[in-house]
Every structure is written in structure tokens, then in C-alpha cells.
Scaffold this motif. Structure first.
Motif, short mmCIF file in Angstrom:
data_model
loop_
_atom_site.label_atom_id
_atom_site.label_comp_id
_atom_site.label_asym_id
_atom_site.label_seq_id
_atom_site.Cartn_x
_atom_site.Cartn_y
_atom_site.Cartn_z
N GLN A 48 0.83 -1.21 0.00
CA GLN A 48 0.00 0.00 0.00
C GLN A 48 0.87 1.26 0.00
O GLN A 48 0.57 2.23 -0.69
CB GLN A 48 -0.95 0.00 1.21
N GLU A 49 1.96 1.22 0.76
CA GLU A 49 2.88 2.36 0.80
C GLU A 49 3.52 2.58 -0.57
O GLU A 49 3.60 3.72 -1.05
CB GLU A 49 3.97 2.09 1.84
N GLU A 50 3.95 1.50 -1.23
CA GLU A 50 4.56 1.61 -2.55
C GLU A 50 3.56 2.17 -3.57
O GLU A 50 3.93 2.96 -4.43
CB GLU A 50 5.09 0.26 -3.03
N LEU A 51 2.33 1.74 -3.50
CA LEU A 51 1.31 2.23 -4.43
C LEU A 51 1.07 3.73 -4.26
O LEU A 51 0.73 4.41 -5.22
CB LEU A 51 0.00 1.46 -4.25
N SER A 52 1.24 4.24 -3.05
CA SER A 52 0.96 5.66 -2.80
C SER A 52 2.17 6.57 -3.01
O SER A 52 2.02 7.77 -3.14
CB SER A 52 0.40 5.84 -1.38
N LYS A 53 3.39 6.01 -3.06
CA LYS A 53 4.59 6.82 -3.22
C LYS A 53 4.79 7.23 -4.67
O LYS A 53 4.38 6.52 -5.58
CB LYS A 53 5.83 6.02 -2.79
N PRO A 54 5.45 8.37 -4.88
CA PRO A 54 5.81 8.74 -6.26
C PRO A 54 6.87 7.78 -6.80
O PRO A 54 7.62 7.18 -6.03
CB PRO A 54 6.36 10.16 -6.13
N LEU A 55 6.93 7.64 -8.10
CA LEU A 55 7.88 6.75 -8.75
C LEU A 55 9.30 7.25 -8.55
O LEU A 55 9.58 8.44 -8.73
CB LEU A 55 7.56 6.68 -10.25
N ASP A 56 10.21 6.35 -8.15
CA ASP A 56 11.62 6.69 -7.95
C ASP A 56 12.46 5.53 -8.48
O ASP A 56 12.72 4.56 -7.76
CB ASP A 56 11.90 6.94 -6.47
N VAL A 57 12.87 5.62 -9.74
CA VAL A 57 13.64 4.55 -10.38
C VAL A 57 14.94 4.30 -9.64
O VAL A 57 15.35 3.16 -9.45
CB VAL A 57 13.92 4.89 -11.87
N GLY A 58 15.58 5.37 -9.20
CA GLY A 58 16.85 5.23 -8.48
C GLY A 58 16.69 4.42 -7.20
O GLY A 58 17.54 3.59 -6.87
N ALA A 59 15.61 4.66 -6.47
CA ALA A 59 15.37 3.93 -5.23
C ALA A 59 15.14 2.45 -5.51
O ALA A 59 15.63 1.59 -4.77
CB ALA A 59 14.19 4.52 -4.48
N ILE A 60 14.42 2.16 -6.58
CA ILE A 60 14.18 0.76 -6.94
C ILE A 60 15.50 0.09 -7.32
O ILE A 60 15.81 -1.00 -6.85
CB ILE A 60 13.13 0.65 -8.06
N ALA A 61 16.28 0.74 -8.16
CA ALA A 61 17.56 0.18 -8.59
C ALA A 61 18.50 -0.02 -7.41
O ALA A 61 19.26 -1.00 -7.35
CB ALA A 61 18.21 1.07 -9.64
N SER A 62 18.45 0.88 -6.44
CA SER A 62 19.36 0.78 -5.29
C SER A 62 19.02 -0.38 -4.36
O SER A 62 19.82 -0.73 -3.49
CB SER A 62 19.37 2.10 -4.51
N MET A 63 17.87 -1.01 -4.54
CA MET A 63 17.50 -2.17 -3.72
C MET A 63 18.26 -3.43 -4.13
O MET A 63 18.29 -4.40 -3.38
CB MET A 63 16.00 -2.42 -3.81
N ALA A 64 18.89 -3.43 -5.29
CA ALA A 64 19.61 -4.61 -5.78
C ALA A 64 20.87 -4.84 -4.96
O ALA A 64 21.67 -3.93 -4.76
CB ALA A 64 19.97 -4.44 -7.24
N SER A 65 21.03 -6.07 -4.48
CA SER A 65 22.18 -6.40 -3.65
C SER A 65 23.19 -7.31 -4.36
O SER A 65 24.23 -7.62 -3.80
CB SER A 65 21.71 -7.07 -2.35
N SER A 66 22.88 -7.73 -5.59
CA SER A 66 23.79 -8.58 -6.36
C SER A 66 23.41 -8.48 -7.84
O SER A 66 22.37 -7.92 -8.19
CB SER A 66 23.67 -10.04 -5.91
N GLU A 67 24.26 -9.04 -8.68
CA GLU A 67 23.97 -9.04 -10.12
C GLU A 67 22.69 -9.82 -10.40
O GLU A 67 21.87 -9.40 -11.20
CB GLU A 67 25.15 -9.63 -10.91
N GLU A 68 22.52 -10.96 -9.74
CA GLU A 68 21.32 -11.76 -9.91
C GLU A 68 20.07 -10.98 -9.49
O GLU A 68 19.04 -11.02 -10.15
CB GLU A 68 21.43 -13.05 -9.09
N HIS A 69 20.20 -10.26 -8.41
CA HIS A 69 19.09 -9.45 -7.89
C HIS A 69 18.72 -8.35 -8.88
O HIS A 69 17.54 -8.04 -9.07
CB HIS A 69 19.48 -8.88 -6.54
N LYS A 70 19.72 -7.77 -9.53
CA LYS A 70 19.45 -6.74 -10.55
C LYS A 70 18.58 -7.31 -11.67
O LYS A 70 17.62 -6.68 -12.11
CB LYS A 70 20.76 -6.21 -11.14
#
Length: 120
Positions: A48-70
Motif C-alpha cells: 500500500q505504501e509503494e502504491l501511494s509513493k511517487p515513482l523513484d527509479v533510483g530507489a528501486i535500482a538501489s535495492m539490488a544487492s547482487s547481479e542476480e538481484h538486478k
């Protein structure tokens, strides 16, 4: 495992929001993918929080912790919006760049998007 689930959820929602709104088809795609995950109360609140937040591509990309995760983050985004319109294509290109994905790998993921949908 929870961090991975949250990053994939955020990626799907972010891709769906690329054109400024989440369509019913996108909600269905996300819902189908989420059915395979065990969703607890905290994760429902996260969605629900994600649905209400503005889009932030950088924040999504920064969640990756490995190449596989990317790759998983990109694939989750691709699943959420296929077939992609112009805004979604732009979002996916930006996400691939932020994740530092090889263009050949991105091509491969797009070429196999139908299989990703079956596996999701």
C-alpha cells in the motif's frame, strides 16, 4: 528473503506507475505474481505504501544487492507491464541503465518475456 520480496514488489509497482497510473491489467499481473509469494501483514502495508509513493527509479535500482538481484528486479518490472507502452519502455530503459544491465541481457529478457510470465 523479505528484502528480495520487497524489492520485487517495488519493481513491479514502479513499472506499473511509469505512465502515471496503475491499470487494471497491471494490477492483475502484479496480483498474479504476488500470489506466489507469502504476503504477511507488514508486506501488505509495504504494498500500500509503494502504491501511494511517487515513482523513484533510483530507489528501486538501489535495492539490488547482487547481479542476480538486478536481473530479478528488471524481470519483475518487465512482467508487470508487458506489453509495454512508450512510458513503460522508457521506464524499463532507465531502470536497465540504473541497474547497469548489459544490453544483450536486456534483449534476452524481452525476447523471453512470455516465458517469464508463465513462470511468474
Amino acid at each position: 528473503q523479505e528484502r528480495l520480496s520487497q524489492s520485487l514488489i517495488a519493481a513491479m509497482i514502479g513499472a506499473a506507475k511509469a505512465d502515471g497510473h496503475v491499470t487494471e491489467e497491471e494490477r492483475t499481473r502484479i496480483g498474479n505474481a504476488l500470489e506466489k509469494l507469502t504476503i504477511e501483514g507488514d508486506q501488505r502495508a509495504f504494498i500500500q505504501e509503494e502504491l501511494s509513493k511517487p515513482l523513484d527509479v533510483g530507489a528501486i535500482a538501489s535495492m539490488a544487492s547482487s547481479e542476480e538481484h538486478k536481473v530479478e528486479i528488471y524481470a519483475a518490472s518487465l512482467i508487470a507491464v508487458a506489453p509495454a507502452g512508450p512510458a513503460e519502455k522508457g521506464y524499463l530503459a532507465m531502470l536497465a541503465a540504473r541497474l547497469g544491465l548489459d544490453p544483450k541481457l536486456v534483449e534476452h529478457l524481452h525476447a523471453n518475456a512470455d516465458k517469464l510470465l508463465v513462470d511468474a
